[in-house]
Design a protein around this motif. Structure first.
Motif, PDB file in Angstrom:
ATOM      1  N   GLU A  64       4.661  -7.132   3.406  1.00 50.12           N
ATOM      2  CA  GLU A  64       4.848  -6.894   1.965  1.00 50.12           C
ATOM      3  C   GLU A  64       3.942  -7.836   1.169  1.00 50.12           C
ATOM      4  O   GLU A  64       3.596  -8.919   1.628  1.00 50.12           O
ATOM      5  N   GLY A  65       3.579  -7.413  -0.019  1.00 51.09           N
ATOM      6  CA  GLY A  65       2.780  -8.270  -0.889  1.00 51.09           C
ATOM      7  C   GLY A  65       1.309  -7.934  -0.917  1.00 51.09           C
ATOM      8  O   GLY A  65       0.524  -8.640  -1.554  1.00 51.09           O
ATOM      9  N   TYR A  66       0.921  -6.863  -0.215  1.00 52.90           N
ATOM     10  CA  TYR A  66      -0.465  -6.390  -0.255  1.00 52.90           C
ATOM     11  C   TYR A  66      -0.529  -5.061  -0.994  1.00 52.90           C
ATOM     12  O   TYR A  66       0.355  -4.214  -0.845  1.00 52.90           O
ATOM     13  N   LEU A 185      -8.278 -10.775   1.080  1.00 55.36           N
ATOM     14  CA  LEU A 185      -8.948  -9.608   0.521  1.00 55.36           C
ATOM     15  C   LEU A 185      -9.842  -9.006   1.593  1.00 55.36           C
ATOM     16  O   LEU A 185     -10.647  -9.697   2.212  1.00 55.36           O
ATOM     17  N   ILE A 186      -9.680  -7.715   1.828  1.00 52.66           N
ATOM     18  CA  ILE A 186     -10.542  -6.954   2.731  1.00 52.66           C
ATOM     19  C   ILE A 186     -11.119  -5.795   1.946  1.00 52.66           C
ATOM     20  O   ILE A 186     -10.399  -5.140   1.191  1.00 52.66           O
ATOM     21  N   ASP A 206      -1.470  -9.470  -3.470  1.00 54.81           N
ATOM     22  CA  ASP A 206      -1.185  -9.427  -4.910  1.00 54.81           C
ATOM     23  C   ASP A 206      -1.172 -10.811  -5.553  1.00 54.81           C
ATOM     24  O   ASP A 206      -1.667 -10.999  -6.664  1.00 54.81           O
ATOM     25  N   GLU A 207      -0.628 -11.784  -4.845  1.00 57.63           N
ATOM     26  CA  GLU A 207      -0.396 -13.093  -5.460  1.00 57.63           C
ATOM     27  C   GLU A 207      -1.678 -13.867  -5.761  1.00 57.63           C
ATOM     28  O   GLU A 207      -1.648 -14.859  -6.488  1.00 57.63           O
ATOM     29  N   HIS A 225      -6.456  -1.596 -11.447  1.00 60.61           N
ATOM     30  CA  HIS A 225      -6.428  -0.493 -10.485  1.00 60.61           C
ATOM     31  C   HIS A 225      -5.097  -0.438  -9.739  1.00 60.61           C
ATOM     32  O   HIS A 225      -4.591   0.646  -9.449  1.00 60.61           O
ATOM     33  N   ILE A 226      -4.522  -1.598  -9.451  1.00 59.67           N
ATOM     34  CA  ILE A 226      -3.213  -1.627  -8.793  1.00 59.67           C
ATOM     35  C   ILE A 226      -2.154  -1.020  -9.703  1.00 59.67           C
ATOM     36  O   ILE A 226      -1.323  -0.211  -9.268  1.00 59.67           O
ATOM     37  N   SER A 227      -2.191  -1.379 -10.978  1.00 56.88           N
ATOM     38  CA  SER A 227      -1.192  -0.878 -11.929  1.00 56.88           C
ATOM     39  C   SER A 227      -1.282   0.631 -12.120  1.00 56.88           C
ATOM     40  O   SER A 227      -0.304   1.272 -12.509  1.00 56.88           O
TER      41      SER A 227
END
Length: 355
Positions: A64-66, A185-186, A206-207, A225-227
């Motif tokens: 979680e968190g990606y 980051l990948i 995300d963090e 872009h995530i939002s």
């Protein structure tokens, strides 16, 4: 005649993926509309995007968190976006220079702050991965390119750092087992090992975002872009769909553990012939050889004309080396069948018989 496609990219894709993609262009999921003419906000395509993102998380075994994004602009735009989103104002980043693409990434990052190139293999035309380097500790992130398409080298071990670790995995994503949670980051252009040109996979923790102090243009801001679930602007629907099909094909095959075993067998077959056959020389250092891009040269360039005729006659395509290296490059991505590699090996052995 069957063609054996060793192209470095756009790359070979599984035949079943190509067939399903072709059907979808005419009639997508039986709705009597083409995939490339439906709204990207329709339920049909939203399901495609969600499935593609879910498959990435599953195959990479991400915690979680990606967030997973499908963006545009290729890895070339990510050279800039990574620095824009991670390098603080008056910040600094550490880069390893192991080939043409990392060199381009370094050039882009210098627009945003100080760049320390703490290891490089440029002194030997990038034919090896640097060892015994010291990773700087005063950097916002460390950047590497995991596989070097042009030169045929690949990281077997990754830098250890307390800073953020960023990796361009364009040409070996989904090809071997790694602890992907070690990366913050990948990014990877789809056209090397995942789908057609036109979309770029980004996997980001995300963090780590929103801490640079910069005002980032919306189109270049990962958080934007995530939002918007990768739909801030109209996404490249066809490349995303074909990537989803390819990821599903990989899952059905047994995922990354299964394909890694196949990839190791394929590479071993070709490298064994390069090492055995006195008419050929491998370009990359043996300990750093890529499982994805096999680079080699003729021991005697006088044999070029006859070798080129032989592999052309056998239906081999796309093995001419990059202009900066010369010789030959066989790209043997996930979808490359072992049978095609055997054809190339047979041609190399045929040359030996005819000389």
């Amino acid at each position: 005649m069957k063609k054996h496609n060793f192209s470095a990219g756009p790359c070979i894709l599984p035949q079943e993926v190509l067939k399903k993609a072709a059907e979808a262009v005419v009639n997508f999921n039986g709705i009597d509309l083409s995939l490339i003419e439906i709204s990207h906000r329709s339920k049909e395509f939203v399901d495609v995007m969600e499935n593609a993102r879910s498959l990435v998380k599953e195959l990479l075994n991400l915690p979680e968190g990606y967030s997973v994004l499908f963006l545009q602009g290729g890895a070339s735009l990510e050279f800039l976006m990574a620095a824009y989103n991670l390098m603080k104002i008056n910040g600094k980043a550490g880069y390893m220079d192991t080939g043409a693409w990392s060199s381009k990434a370094i050039k882009e990052a210098k627009q945003f702050g100080e760049v320390e190139v703490f290891a490089s293999s440029k002194d030997k035309t990038f034919n090896y991965i640097p060892k015994n380097y010291t990773v700087p500790t005063d950097v916002d992130y460390v950047h590497i390119t995991s596989n070097n398409t042009i030169y045929g080298t690949q990281f077997k071990e990754f830098p250890k750092t307390d800073s953020l670790l960023v990796c361009d995995m364009s040409s070996d994503i989904f090809s071997r087992q790694l602890d992907f949670s070690k990366f913050d980051l990948i990014y990877a252009g789809a056209q090397k090992n995942m789908g057609p040109a036109g979309t770029t996979l980004v996997v980001v923790k995300d963090e780590i975002l929103g801490k640079t102090g910069r005002t980032i243009p919306a189109m270049l801001d990962y958080q934007v872009h995530i939002s918007k679930d990768s739909m801030f602007n109209t996404p490249p629907v066809f490349p995303v769909y074909v990537s989803m099909l390819t990821l599903q094909w990989l899952k059905d095959l047994g995922g990354i553990p299964a394909i890694e075993k196949i990839n190791e067998e394929k590479a071993a077959l070709l490298y064994a012939e390069i090492d055995r056959n006195p008419l050929f020389n491998g370009f990359a250092a043996k300990e750093d050889r890529s499982l994805m891009n096999v680079t080699f040269t003729l021991a005697n360039d006088d044999h070029k004309e006859i070798f080129d005729k032989l592999w052309n006659a056998a239906g081999v395509s796309g093995i001419k080396g990059h202009r900066s290296v010369g010789g030959y490059r066989a790209s043997i991505y996930n979808a490359m069948p072992k049978e095609s590699i055997q054809v190339l090996v047979d041609v190399m052995q045929q040359l030996e018989k005819e000389i």
